[in-house]
Design an enzyme around this catalytic site. Structure first.
Site, PDB file in Angstrom:
ATOM      1  N   TYR A   1      72.049  21.067  16.672  1.00 41.00           N
ATOM      2  CA  TYR A   1      73.121  20.443  17.439  1.00 41.00           C
ATOM      3  C   TYR A   1      72.892  20.727  18.927  1.00 41.00           C
ATOM      4  O   TYR A   1      71.887  21.320  19.314  1.00 41.00           O
ATOM      5  CB  TYR A   1      74.472  20.917  16.925  1.00 41.00           C
TER       6      TYR A   1
ATOM      7  N   GLN B   1      84.763  27.520  14.565  1.00 43.54           N
ATOM      8  CA  GLN B   1      83.396  27.329  15.042  1.00 43.54           C
ATOM      9  C   GLN B   1      83.379  26.101  15.949  1.00 43.54           C
ATOM     10  O   GLN B   1      83.659  24.991  15.503  1.00 43.54           O
ATOM     11  CB  GLN B   1      82.432  27.128  13.875  1.00 43.54           C
TER      12      GLN B   1
ATOM     13  N   SER C   1      81.672  30.890   4.807  1.00 43.90           N
ATOM     14  CA  SER C   1      80.834  30.276   5.832  1.00 43.90           C
ATOM     15  C   SER C   1      81.411  28.936   6.271  1.00 43.90           C
ATOM     16  O   SER C   1      82.116  28.250   5.515  1.00 43.90           O
ATOM     17  CB  SER C   1      79.426  30.070   5.279  1.00 43.90           C
TER      18      SER C   1
ATOM     19  N   ARG D   1      78.378  27.734  -0.606  1.00 44.78           N
ATOM     20  CA  ARG D   1      78.527  27.065  -1.906  1.00 44.78           C
ATOM     21  C   ARG D   1      79.256  27.909  -2.945  1.00 44.78           C
ATOM     22  O   ARG D   1      80.029  27.363  -3.739  1.00 44.78           O
ATOM     23  CB  ARG D   1      77.158  26.623  -2.417  1.00 44.78           C
TER      24      ARG D   1
ATOM     25  N   ARG E   1      76.316  31.468  16.294  1.00 48.61           N
ATOM     26  CA  ARG E   1      75.403  31.108  15.206  1.00 48.61           C
ATOM     27  C   ARG E   1      74.127  30.542  15.815  1.00 48.61           C
ATOM     28  O   ARG E   1      74.174  29.658  16.667  1.00 48.61           O
ATOM     29  CB  ARG E   1      76.031  30.093  14.256  1.00 48.61           C
TER      30      ARG E   1
END
Length: 793
Positions: free
Chosen positions: A594, A513, A434, A736, A642
């Site tokens: 964003y 991205q 990710s 993570r 996304r």
């Protein structure tokens, strides 16, 4: 297995049994309750009474039950092996009595469109609810508990004054809880299905789920045996289906007969019977506090979990075990009640998350009807996320193998290592690294850190490695450490990284991205204060509307029409540089508050022009940017988007709107939707938990008909296999876990014994493709144990 003294136990925070103390209480000890009132004579209240009386025979315990001893409104009760183990240790007498009446079975049958699929190895134990109550009545009487049937309990405040402890086990409609509503602060959430408890006078040979597709909509039957000649039958359907079918106008007998007719095949033409049965809507009960002074909530009064995971009586019995143990272990009542809540709350929360996933699956059952038969069955079995691919394989390898074959897994290939195609790009497995902001660029230029960070994860076996959000302008950065693609130098630095990935990890794709920070920019590096404004050197912010992210944040300027054109061009130019830099996939960042996400959410877009208001208008600018990027992005290379599928805040983007957003981007040429949630407003209240965001991806995949990438606390390869095989997602993005282990995917392959094209070890690493040896742990076990007189030393 009984302990040597049959000592009581509580259940630990993870549901594991732990021994409690067994010291008999003295009436002279003022810190432990002697006079106990229990409101409610269901299994939880009765078992609490028996345990407390057994621990201290001189206790005065009174159970108030407003109904008659033989009144019960259900039929069968399912208990897990874990719960039975706790009962066995705490009170062997009760366990032996239960064991004499258990019906046990292993199989689950799923019947859909005249096809039955059976999965074994599930180990259920059930008995009649009336029999369970009789056993607990007898045990309480034998111990000297005062059982008062057909007796309303005195008001809670009076009980609290006249008793040392008041246990409120008075169910989902608890009068005790309501009397102290301002203290317990309960939240009761109704759900979208109606259901009714019925019974059949024969025993199903398995736990049975049967789906009926009627002219009014989808209905489902949940059935299981509870005695050699009887079964519980629950019929459930959406509220609108229930009304369309006319059940709202039928009495109890008519409803019972109608259900028997609808499910005549499952019942073999036999009738159903009722017992004060009524259609009801399940309500989830959550309380902020479980105790007030010497009053404590237990069972359904404190919490509920949907019947589809068979948890109500189980949770109440486990509450009783924990409460009794904590009262023994803690020196004072306040400490005991605090310890009880601390122990049980995380267990209950976990169960409620699983129950919510299960009940929502059944609420949305119609969504999955078109799945291949075995995948549908697998999806149903894994709906709560507690039963997983690996867990199901251990229970019934044959069933799991059949699902994998239908899915298209080559022999010996876990679902996560099957390929997936997006436009001209074939991904060799379903794992994505990710996008994770590293805040380690200088003037927007990625350096050696980025080469090592992304290169290491590319070598680690994932099919697709995503960059962090790469900003399209200096003003579009989140922090001074954010990477960009707004200069030629930045593009050249990215080319160095993509060249390494393609040469050093052949078969691994790397995606970029692209995004713009919007109102969340000009902040410190994450580890210096996430979302905190820079102490100096700030740059001006722009956003759809002049709304700061949180108090103390910089107020952005509302974008003018001319500025919208400039931003659109910035994305276009950055996309051209990304193509030249050799990226295989481009993702447009329209999530997490964003800039483009700010247009989509009604909480952050208050414009009154053509770019604000209705969802269609809020979508306009993000779609314009997408079109500008798609126009210059090489046609054979895929684009993803996304999104935040919910804002986790009242009045924000809804799940229904997220589906429409996904449809709109797909119609404009998006090849997949990367489904995240939240981070749009500072006051959000996410419902965290394992794989907690995947239901949104699941919904978009099935309702919008577009491939999806699922994200959000997906931490194990078992989760990835489960989600892929159930058809809830096409790809899984993990963040993570890849920070913890850059070779997470290769290690997942090794742990599953997989060695194939879906997980290729780089040549220099092949010697490490098997776990290293550890110290010896396989010492010979004793072959003979001699039993003799015990000698204490």
């Amino acid at each position: 297995m009984l302990s040597s003294q049959g000592s009581p136990v509580g259940l630990g925070a993870r549901g594991t049994a732990r021994p409690a103390t067994t010291h008999p209480q003295s009436r002279d000890n003022p810190d432990r309750p002697h006079r106990v009132a229990i409101v409610g004579g269901g299994p939880g209240g009765l078992y609490t009474a028996a345990l407390l009386k057994r621990l201290a025979p001189d206790r005065e315990i009174t159970v108030y039950e407003r109904n008659a001893p033989d009144d019960t409104f259900g039929f069968g009760v399912v208990l897990s092996d874990e719960t039975l183990g706790g009962i066995e240790h705490a009170d062997p007498v009760v366990h032996e009595a239960l064991k004499a009446h258990f019906v046990r079975w292993d199989d689950i049958d799923i019947v859909h469109r005249n096809t039955r699929h059976t999965s074994g190895g599930h180990r259920f134990a059930a008995l009649g609810r009336r029999r369970l109550l009789e056993i607990l009545h007898d045990r309480c009487r034998d111990l000297g508990v005062d059982l008062r049937f057909r007796t309303e309990a005195p008001p809670p405040d009076r009980l609290a004054r006249t008793h040392d402890l008041v246990v409120a086990a008075d169910g989902v409609h608890s009068a005790t809880r309501e009397a102290y509503r301002d203290v317990f602060r309960p939240r009761l959430t109704p759900h979208r299905c109606r259901y009714i408890w019925l019974a059949a006078d024969f025993a199903f040979d398995a736990f049975r789920f049967e789906i009926a597709e009627t002219e009014h909509g989808v209905m489902q039957l949940h059935g299981y045996p509870y005695s050699p000649d009887a079964s519980t039958v629950i019929v459930e359907m959406r509220e609108e289906v229930w009304r369309a079918a006319g059940f709202d106008e039928l009495d109890e007998a008519e409803s019972t007969a109608r259900c028997a007719k609808i499910f005549t095949d499952a019942l073999g033409g036999r009738p159903l019977r009722s017992n004060k049965s009524a259609w009801t809507t399940f309500r989830t009960v959550v309380n902020e506090r479980w105790s007030h002074g010497n009053v404590v909530l237990l069972g359904d009064a404190a919490h509920t979990a949907h019947f589809s995971i068979g948890s109500g009586t189980k949770l109440a019995v486990e509450d009783a075990l924990a409460l009794a143990a904590c009262l023994e272990e803690q020196p004072t009542l306040p400490q005991a009640l605090a310890a009880y809540e601390e122990e049980r709350r995380p267990v209950v929360a976990s169960t409620q998350r699983a129950a919510k996933a299960s009940l929502e699956w059944f609420e949305d059952l119609a969504r999955y009807l078109g799945q291949p038969p075995r995948q549908f069955a697998f999806n149903l079995l894994t709906r709560s996320r507690r039963v997983t691919h690996e867990n199901l394989r251990l229970r019934d390898a044959g069933f799991t193998d059949s699902v994998e074959r239908e899915f298209g897994c080559p022999p010996g290939t876990p679902p996560m290592f099957t390929p997936f195609r997006l436009r001209g790009l074939t991904l060799r497995n379903r794992v994505v690294v990710s996008a994770m902001d590293m805040y380690s660029a200088t003037d927007g230029v990625p350096g050696d850190f980025h080469l090592v960070h992304l290169g290491a994860r590319a070598l680690g076996g994932a099919a697709l490695v995503m960059t962090e959000m790469v900003c399209v302008s200096p003003e579009g950065r989140i922090t001074p450490g954010c990477a960009g693609l707004y200069t030629g130098r930045q593009g050249e630095a990215w080319r160095r990284i993509t060249d390494f990935v393609h040469a050093g990890a052949p078969g691994t794709a790397i995606g970029v991205q692209l995004g713009h920070s919007g109102r969340k920019g000009s902040t410190r590096l994450m580890w210096e204060g996430m979302d905190e404004p820079l102490p100096d050197g700030n740059w001006p912010l722009v956003a759809p509307s002049p709304l700061p992210y949180r108090p103390g944040s910089q107020v952005p300027r509302e974008l003018s029409r001319a500025q919208l054109t400039d931003v659109r061009q910035q994305f276009r130019t950055a996309a051209e540089r990304a193509g030249q830099a050799g990226f295989d996939l481009l993702e447009l960042h329209c999530a997490h508050g964003y800039l483009l996400s700010g247009f989509l959410s009604p909480l952050t877009n208050h414009r009154t022009d053509a770019y604000g208001g209705s969802l269609e208008k809020r979508l306009r600018f993000p779609l314009e940017v997408f079109d500008a990027v798609r126009e210059v992005w090489p046609d054979e290379r895929p684009m993803t988007v996304r999104i935040s599928a919910t804002d986790w805040a009242e009045g924000g983007t809804s799940a229904e709107e997220a589906v429409e957003i996904a449809r709109a981007f797909a119609a404009h040429g998006a090849d997949a939707i990367d489904v995240s949630t939240g981070q749009v407003v500072a006051g959000e209240r996410p419902e965290f938990g394992r794989s907690y965001q995947t239901p949104y991806a699941d919904r978009i995949r099935h309702e919008a008909g577009v491939p999806v990438i699922a994200v959000g606390a997906i931490s194990s390869w078992d989760d990835v296999n489960s989600l892929i095989l159930a058809g809830r997602t096409d790809l899984c993005a993990l963040a993570r876990p890849h920070l913890y282990d850059p070779h997470w995917t290769l290690h997942a392959a090794a742990e599953q014994g997989y060695d194939g094209p879906g997980a290729v070890w780089p040549a220099p690493y092949r010697a490490g493709s098997r776990p290293p040896r550890t110290g010896r742990t396989d010492a010979p076990k004793p072959r003979l144990t001699l039993h003799g007189p015990r000698q204490d030393v």
